[in-house]
Design a protein around this motif. Structure first.
Motif, mmCIF file in Angstrom:
data_model
loop_
_atom_site.group_PDB
_atom_site.id
_atom_site.type_symbol
_atom_site.label_atom_id
_atom_site.label_comp_id
_atom_site.label_asym_id
_atom_site.label_seq_id
_atom_site.Cartn_x
_atom_site.Cartn_y
_atom_site.Cartn_z
ATOM 1 N N TYR A 31 0.857 -1.179 0.000
ATOM 2 C CA TYR A 31 0.000 0.000 0.000
ATOM 3 C C TYR A 31 0.891 1.226 0.000
ATOM 4 C CZ TYR A 31 -3.073 -3.646 1.767
ATOM 5 O OH TYR A 31 -3.764 -4.820 1.921
ATOM 6 N N TYR A 33 1.255 5.631 -0.482
ATOM 7 C CA TYR A 33 0.535 6.873 -0.232
ATOM 8 C C TYR A 33 1.405 8.081 -0.560
ATOM 9 C CZ TYR A 33 -2.121 3.673 2.795
ATOM 10 O OH TYR A 33 -2.855 2.614 3.296
ATOM 11 N N TYR A 35 1.345 12.152 0.835
ATOM 12 C CA TYR A 35 0.797 13.150 1.736
ATOM 13 C C TYR A 35 1.489 14.470 1.435
ATOM 14 C CZ TYR A 35 -1.207 9.444 4.655
ATOM 15 O OH TYR A 35 -1.937 8.366 5.130
ATOM 16 N N PHE A 45 -3.614 14.045 3.547
ATOM 17 C CA PHE A 45 -3.631 12.915 2.623
ATOM 18 C C PHE A 45 -3.893 13.397 1.191
ATOM 19 C CE2 PHE A 45 -4.577 8.809 0.936
ATOM 20 C CZ PHE A 45 -5.764 8.911 0.208
ATOM 21 N N SER A 48 -3.976 7.307 -2.202
ATOM 22 C CA SER A 48 -3.489 5.970 -1.860
ATOM 23 C C SER A 48 -3.518 5.095 -3.108
ATOM 24 C CB SER A 48 -4.308 5.340 -0.735
ATOM 25 O OG SER A 48 -5.667 5.243 -1.102
ATOM 26 N N PHE A 91 5.324 13.938 1.213
ATOM 27 C CA PHE A 91 5.797 12.701 1.832
ATOM 28 C C PHE A 91 5.202 11.499 1.109
ATOM 29 C CE2 PHE A 91 7.940 14.301 5.499
ATOM 30 C CZ PHE A 91 7.261 15.444 5.887
ATOM 31 N N ARG A 95 3.063 0.847 3.556
ATOM 32 C CA ARG A 95 2.767 0.006 4.709
ATOM 33 C C ARG A 95 2.514 -1.425 4.292
ATOM 34 N NH1 ARG A 95 -2.585 -1.522 5.803
ATOM 35 N NH2 ARG A 95 -4.136 -0.456 4.528
ATOM 36 N N ALA B 99 -7.805 -1.887 3.325
ATOM 37 C CA ALA B 99 -6.879 -1.850 2.196
ATOM 38 C C ALA B 99 -6.451 -0.440 1.823
ATOM 39 C CB ALA B 99 -7.514 -2.533 0.992
ATOM 40 N N THR B 100 -7.292 0.516 2.012
ATOM 41 C CA THR B 100 -7.017 1.798 1.374
ATOM 42 C C THR B 100 -6.951 2.969 2.336
ATOM 43 O OG1 THR B 100 -9.351 2.275 1.052
ATOM 44 C CG2 THR B 100 -8.228 1.033 -0.683
ATOM 45 N N LYS B 102 -6.359 5.974 4.870
ATOM 46 C CA LYS B 102 -5.222 6.849 5.089
ATOM 47 C C LYS B 102 -5.114 7.195 6.565
ATOM 48 C CE LYS B 102 -8.832 9.849 4.384
ATOM 49 N NZ LYS B 102 -10.144 9.518 3.793
ATOM 50 N N LEU B 103 -4.011 7.798 6.925
ATOM 51 C CA LEU B 103 -3.823 8.365 8.253
ATOM 52 C C LEU B 103 -4.523 9.717 8.312
ATOM 53 C CD1 LEU B 103 -0.035 7.712 8.924
ATOM 54 C CD2 LEU B 103 -1.932 6.695 10.152
#
Lengths: 113, 115
Positions: A31, A33, A35, A45, A48, A91, A95, B99-100, B102-103
């Motif tokens: 996964y 991402y 940011y 965010f 993803s 960023f 994960r 699965a997807t 975010k923080l």
């Protein structure tokens, strides 16, 4: 300890130019991402990416932005025509399963002039 | 929608003393993860500690520990024996999992350590 690597660490670009920010996630992560953190603000965010496609994107991630995983190791963020307000720290993160190993890269500071 | 609140924009602590940074969050989920990240002046995001919501035991990493109160939706960070290198911005973050997802970050607390 495995790391997420981002290049370049700092990029200055002229308004209207295209930029590509590069990331090498941790090798067994699935996964990915992006940011963004505008100076003095919280981390937001952008997008993803899972199974070779975008799984979620924020309102910030408009048509000017795109992501790609071109070769199975790199993960890139492209901004097509940069604006002054795109100046920020970007960023990359990756994960493994569940919440484990949610790791950030050291960031790319993008300055649009 | 999930939100994370850090009500202390700035904190200060004397070297070798203990400080607690507050974080509250809002969620209707029962299973999730909480994180504290440290951001020094270099602006790198460094994971300090992680807590799984299903675990009753509070997480501890050396001088860093959390006080996780699930019913109150509170997740505070305690730094013991503060060191000059602890000076940084600290962000609390929530992660639903799956699965997807975010923080979701709080606005951060800037910690100063006085010698």
């Amino acid at each position: 300890e495995p790391e997420v690597t981002q290049t370049p660490s700092h990029q200055v670009t002229q308004m209207g130019q295209e930029v590509i920010l590069r990331c090498v996630p941790i090798s067994n992560h699935l996964y990915f991402y992006w940011y963004r953190q505008i100076l003095g603000q919280k981390v937001e965010f952008l997008v993803s990416f899972y199974n070779n496609e975008i799984s979620e994107k924020s309102e910030i991630f408009d048509d000017q932005f795109s992501v790609e995983r071109p070769d199975g190791s790199n993960f890139t963020l492209k901004i097509r025509s940069t604006k002054l307000e795109d100046s920020a720290m970007y960023f990359c993160a990756s994960r493994g399963a569940y919440g484990y190993g949610y790791t950030f890269g050291s960031g790319t500071r993008l300055t649009v002039v | 929608a999930q939100t994370v609140t850090q009500s202390q924009p700035e904190m200060s602590v004397q070297e070798a003393e203990t400080v607690t940074l507050s974080c509250t969050y809002d969620t209707s989920e029962s299973d999730y993860y909480l994180f504290w990240y440290k951001q020094p002046p270099s602006r790198q995001m460094i994971l300090v500690i992680r807590q799984e919501a299903y675990k009753q035991q509070n997480a501890t990493e050396n001088r860093f520990s959390v006080n996780f109160q699930k019913a109150a939706k509170s997740f505070s960070l305690k730094i013991s024996d503060s060191q000059l290198g602890d000076a940084a911005m600290y962000f609390c973050a929530y992660f639903l999992g799956g699965a997807t997802n975010k923080l979701i970050f709080g606005t951060g607390t800037l910690l100063a350590v006085q010698p």
